[in-house]
Design an enzyme around this catalytic site. Structure first.
Site, PDB file in Angstrom:
ATOM      1  CB  THR A  42      34.971  39.352  13.167  1.00  0.00           C
ATOM      2  OG1 THR A  42      36.198  39.656  12.438  1.00  0.00           O
ATOM      3  CG2 THR A  42      34.581  37.921  12.901  1.00  0.00           C
ATOM      4  CB  CYS A 102      45.237  45.519   3.738  1.00  0.00           C
ATOM      5  SG  CYS A 102      44.609  43.776   3.201  1.00  0.00           S
TER       6      CYS A 102
END
Lengths: 317, 277
Positions: free
Chosen positions: A279, A143
């Site tokens: 997404t 991340c």
């Protein structure tokens, strides 16, 4: 061309979308990506999540995380930047509040595991080991949106191998390592986690990016930089899946800008056995379910007996 | 929450704003005041994300339900919606978010004081309509940069709201920020303020709402604000649209805050819950 069908062709058709990754059978290779699917329950108003092969939970840390201040997202051409900072309910809340509800659904749950230190990762895995209904762990070593966060593990082959090896020792379930495109030596990290015992890899996480407001002269994200996702990163992701597939023997799960079955098939051809859709879930909450339907249609119209037949089938000449 | 496709009946541009009316054929769509939708041109892939818009009006018709939205043309997403013409389709997740809490203003002889700035007025219209239907007195302080930015003025007036106007350039109403006539009104009605007559509802630019929150905190008037924050999904999973809220003292007795999602826990918050920065 022959009109006579061989005995095998007369057998009742098997599910062409079934895949097996690290000993787990998924009814199809479509797994919504961590951080874009909440804890799964949020999508129930839109479709039955049993339609999916599985899904990856939001990254789970030992304690709840507050996340970064807003603004946390900014749309860019063909994609978006995010710097959420892994806000999550914490692993215990997940086990007590979310998991019991999820057990009613016939889908494989991959718990995404996050920590600031090796001990954090092991604490989350230990808690999850005792929880019924989790199929595998995905280690988030990549991340980009937390300071002193997991990304340091994912950018360095030696650290990535250490966290993988320690996680494997602790885990009672298969361990998938999520790779970062921001690592200087992606193939080195991939090889290192395979040697350290990873059961599979998933790639790519978001690519670090930045966007600046031309009127205020400030970054459009409070965190200044963020992870780029969406269609804009798909060709990079396909290339990276292809390259990693050339050097690893453990399965690859492809991620990056996938919205449709056509997108997913590119990743299979490049060497992925399954895909994650991220997404696209935001713009169309039914995107993952439609992707499954699209893969079924592809197999039917292209006479593909099993989706695994096209894995790594890219023709370079 | 419904995942719908609506047909455009009208899409009119005025100034920097658009007013779009969508028909959802053979559908009953129930929207509470302050709830919003996430819109994009049907099946569009670029721009990638939907745009959040407050529902302005709801009208059941024999053909289905008509929803109106008012939007400010700010970037690629709203420009793409502005280019659409009647007959074209729009994907719409609706209704989303929590509504305004009407209950505090429904007891006794109270007055709802609405403070709207620019396109924020769109979020308050259904509230005004609902309260007027229940015979509640509604007073609107409506502000904008210029006269064209006084969104929904005629519609609010037609409901019987008492309207106070302010524009930054003085082209309509008093010159200056809309929070100044609000302050003057509360100061001029101190005894009613003390008696708990007013409940304030506000939606507009953050600096305006921050000032409303300050005024109401000082006057000890209950106030609600509907926030706007960039959203990717609108239904709670991206965790992109957060607001900082007070969440009580920690174990060590320190004041603590948390980030709540504007799309799920909001968009309406009590002003005294929010960290205004």
């Amino acid at each position: 061309m022959t009109f006579a069908q061989s005995p095998t062709e007369l057998q009742p058709p098997t599910n062409p979308l079934e895949v097996e990754i690290c000993g787990i059978r998924f009814k199809n290779p479509v797994l919504p990506a961590s951080g874009t699917f909440g804890y799964g329950l949020e999508f129930l108003p839109f479709f039955d999540i049993s339609h999916l092969g599985g899904f990856c939970t939001k990254g789970l840390s030992p304690k709840p995380l507050k996340g970064n201040p807003p603004p946390r997202i900014a749309e860019t051409a063909g994609g978006m930047l995010n710097a959420i900072g892994l806000q999550n309910v914490g692993v215990r809340n997940f086990i007590e509040e979310k998991l019991p509800k999820l057990r009613a659904y016939d889908t494989k749950i991959i718990a995404n595991v996050f920590g600031y230190s090796l001990d954090d990762y092991l604490e989350v895995i230990t808690a999850l080991n005792d929880a019924e209904g989790v199929a595998a762990y995905e280690l988030n070593v990549s991340c980009p949106n937390v300071k002193q966060g997991g990304t340091q593990f994912g950018n360095d082959p030696k650290l990535a191998a250490e966290v993988t090896e320690a996680a494997k020792k602790k885990a009672t379930r298969p361990v998938i390592v999520k790779l970062s495109p921001n690592a200087g030596d992606l193939l080195g990290v991939a090889r290192a986690v395979e040697s350290a015992g990873a059961d599979a890899v998933s790639l790519i996480n978001t690519i670090v990016g930045m966007s600046i407001d031309i009127y205020s002269h400030r970054p459009r994200l409070a965190f200044a930089t963020g992870g780029l996702s969406g269609p804009a990163i798909k060709p990079i992701a396909v290339r990276m899946v292809y390259e990693v597939s050339q050097v690893l023997s453990i399965p690859r799960i492809g991620i990056g800008g996938i919205a449709t079955a056509q997108d997913a098939i590119e990743f299979f051809l490049a060497g992925a056995t399954a895909v994650q859709i991220g997404t696209a879930n935001y713009a169309d909450p039914c995107a993952a379910a439609k992707l499954v339907d699209g893969l079924e249609a592809y197999c039917r119209t292209q006479k593909v007996a099993r989706i695994t037949d096209v894995v790594g089938a890219v023709k370079l000449k | 929450m419904l995942d719908l496709t609506g047909r455009i009946e009208r899409n009119q541009l005025f100034g920097h704003y658009g007013r779009i009316c969508l028909l959802f054929p053979d559908r009953q769509v129930v929207v509470a005041p302050g709830q919003f939708g996430m819109l994009r041109p049907n099946q569009s892939v670029e721009p990638l994300l939907r745009r959040a818009m407050a529902v302005y009006t709801v009208k059941p018709t024999p053909a289905g339900t008509e929803l109106e939205f008012i939007y400010q043309v700010l970037g690629r997403g709203t420009a793409a919606i502005q280019r659409l013409v009647p007959g074209q389709l729009v994907d719409c997740l609706v209704p989303l978010g929590k509504s305004y809490d009407e209950s505090p203003v429904l007891v006794g002889d109270r007055e709802a004081v609405l403070v709207a700035g620019g396109v924020g007025a769109a979020s308050l219209y259904l509230l005004a309509e609902s309260l007027r239907r229940q015979s509640v007195s509604v007073r609107l302080f409506l502000g904008g940069r210029s006269a064209i930015d006084l969104i929904g003025l005629e519609d609010f007036a037609a409901l019987g709201c008492k309207v106070h106007l302010a524009t930054n350039d003085g082209s309509r109403g008093v010159a200056g920020f809309v929070t100044e006539p609000l302050l003057r009104y509360l100061v001029d009605h101190t005894s009613e303020v003390h008696a708990g007559k007013f409940v304030v509802y506000t939606c507009g630019p953050t600096p305006m709402m921050k000032r409303v929150a300050e005024i109401c905190e000082e006057a000890r008037v209950l106030a609600y604000a509907s926030l706007e924050e960039r959203m990717a999904c609108g239904f709670g999973v991206c965790v992109g649209c957060v607001a900082e809220v007070h969440c009580g003292p920690s174990e060590a007795g320190e004041p603590e805050t948390d980030f709540h999602r504007v799309c799920i826990e909001g968009p309406v918050f009590r002003c005294d819950q929010l960290v205004w920065g």
